[in-house]
Write an enzyme that holds these catalytic residues in place. Structure first.
Site, short mmCIF file in Angstrom:
data_model
loop_
_atom_site.label_atom_id
_atom_site.label_comp_id
_atom_site.label_asym_id
_atom_site.label_seq_id
_atom_site.Cartn_x
_atom_site.Cartn_y
_atom_site.Cartn_z
N HIS A 41 0.50 4.05 3.55
CA HIS A 41 -0.20 5.08 2.49
C HIS A 41 -0.46 4.14 1.08
O HIS A 41 0.59 3.50 0.62
CB HIS A 41 0.71 6.04 1.82
CG HIS A 41 0.93 7.14 3.16
ND1 HIS A 41 1.94 7.04 4.02
CD2 HIS A 41 0.14 8.33 3.42
CE1 HIS A 41 1.55 7.91 5.24
NE2 HIS A 41 0.74 8.76 4.56
N ASP A 95 -3.31 5.62 4.21
CA ASP A 95 -3.95 7.06 3.93
C ASP A 95 -3.94 7.32 2.53
O ASP A 95 -3.05 6.74 1.68
CB ASP A 95 -3.22 8.08 4.63
CG ASP A 95 -3.51 8.03 6.23
OD1 ASP A 95 -4.23 7.13 6.59
OD2 ASP A 95 -2.92 8.71 6.82
#
Length: 288
Positions: free
Chosen positions: A245, A100
């Site tokens: 991430h 992400d």
């Protein structure tokens, strides 16, 4: 003669006094009448705006009315199983790595280098604002076999906003990505994992699948690489969707995330796990 004049003056004075009394009575009555008029005016001014205001959704404000809160992801998955996913089938040892908050020029290319080294595909949920600023990284993701998903334009807390914010954030990102990768993604992941029923239903209307996760690396805490790796390896299961991430805020650092991949990928491959993209894991389309 004098008596007539005197009587006339008395009658005239009497009549004049009566007229003055009437006038004073009228003016004396104007005070209360004016007050009543002003009260009616205030009532009109008070009532008219209320007639223009819609009823409060859910009733008036009171102690029983709770503010909107994110709904647990497991509950949303149970309520919307056709579009909301936490994991894939558990009968095969396949898992999906997801990232992400990119593309981030400080970290995303290094993540892509590691994935390329191990020949592992992944799914990237990108921010529209960062995609516009770094389109070459998004194109690299696509060219190297990874799938692109929508993670809003600016990473808002959608629960604190409105469905209008959701519409704007998602559509703006979808348009931006379409201009870069040439297709409109069907995959969406909410910032922080925060959603509630109406937002999921709105995403369904917008023709999206909502992709959550079942294994959280907690890499945003920036723990040492071995801790991040342990968070994944110790909680892995067939069908897992793994949250990581490749992007960070201005002061954030994903170096430990990158290093942890050198532990996560070999260890899971040794355990017989195959890495696939989210649409491969869930057997769903990723293009509209």
């Amino acid at each position: 003669m004098k008596e007539r004049i005197f009587k006339w003056l008395l009658v005239t004075g009497f009549l004049f006094s009566l007229h003055i009394t009437d006038i004073m009575t009228v003016y004396a009555n104007e005070g209360p009448l004016s007050d009543v008029s002003r009260q009616w005016l205030k009532a009109d001014l008070r009532d008219d705006p209320e007639e223009d205001l819609p009823d409060l959704k859910g009733g008036s404000e009171n102690s029983e009315r709770d503010p909107l809160q994110p709904v647990d992801l497991r509950i949303l998955q149970q309520r919307y199983p056709e579009i909301f996913f936490l994991q894939g089938p558990t009968d095969q040892k396949r898992v999906a790595l997801t990232f992400d908050d990119g593309p981030d020029p400080r970290f995303s290319n290094d993540v892509l280098d590691v994935l390329k080294q191990y020949n592992v595909p992944a799914t990237f949920f990108v921010l529209g604002s960062k995609a516009v600023a770094n389109p070459e990284i998004v194109k690299r993701m696509q060219n190297e076999g990874h799938v692109i998903g929508n993670h809003t334009y600016a990473h808002p807390n959608l629960v604190k906003e409105s469905d209008l914010t959701l519409d704007r954030e998602v559509t703006r990102t979808e348009d931006a990505l379409n201009g870069i990768i040439g297709y409109r993604t069907k995959l969406f992941r909410p910032p922080y994992g925060f959603l509630y029923n109406e937002l999921v239903e709105k995403l369904r209307e917008m023709n999206y699948y909502v992709i959550a996760w079942s294994v959280d690396s907690l890499d945003w805490q920036e723990d040492p690489p071995e801790v991040i790796a342990s968070n994944v390896v110790d909680n892995i299961h067939p069908g897992a969707i793994i949250l990581m991430h490749d992007g960070a805020e201005s002061g954030g650092d994903r170096t430990n995330t990158i290093e942890s991949l050198h532990q996560i990928i070999p260890k899971l491959q040794e355990q017989g796990y195959e890495f696939v993209t989210v649409p491969e894991l869930l057997n769903i389309p990723f293009k509209k």
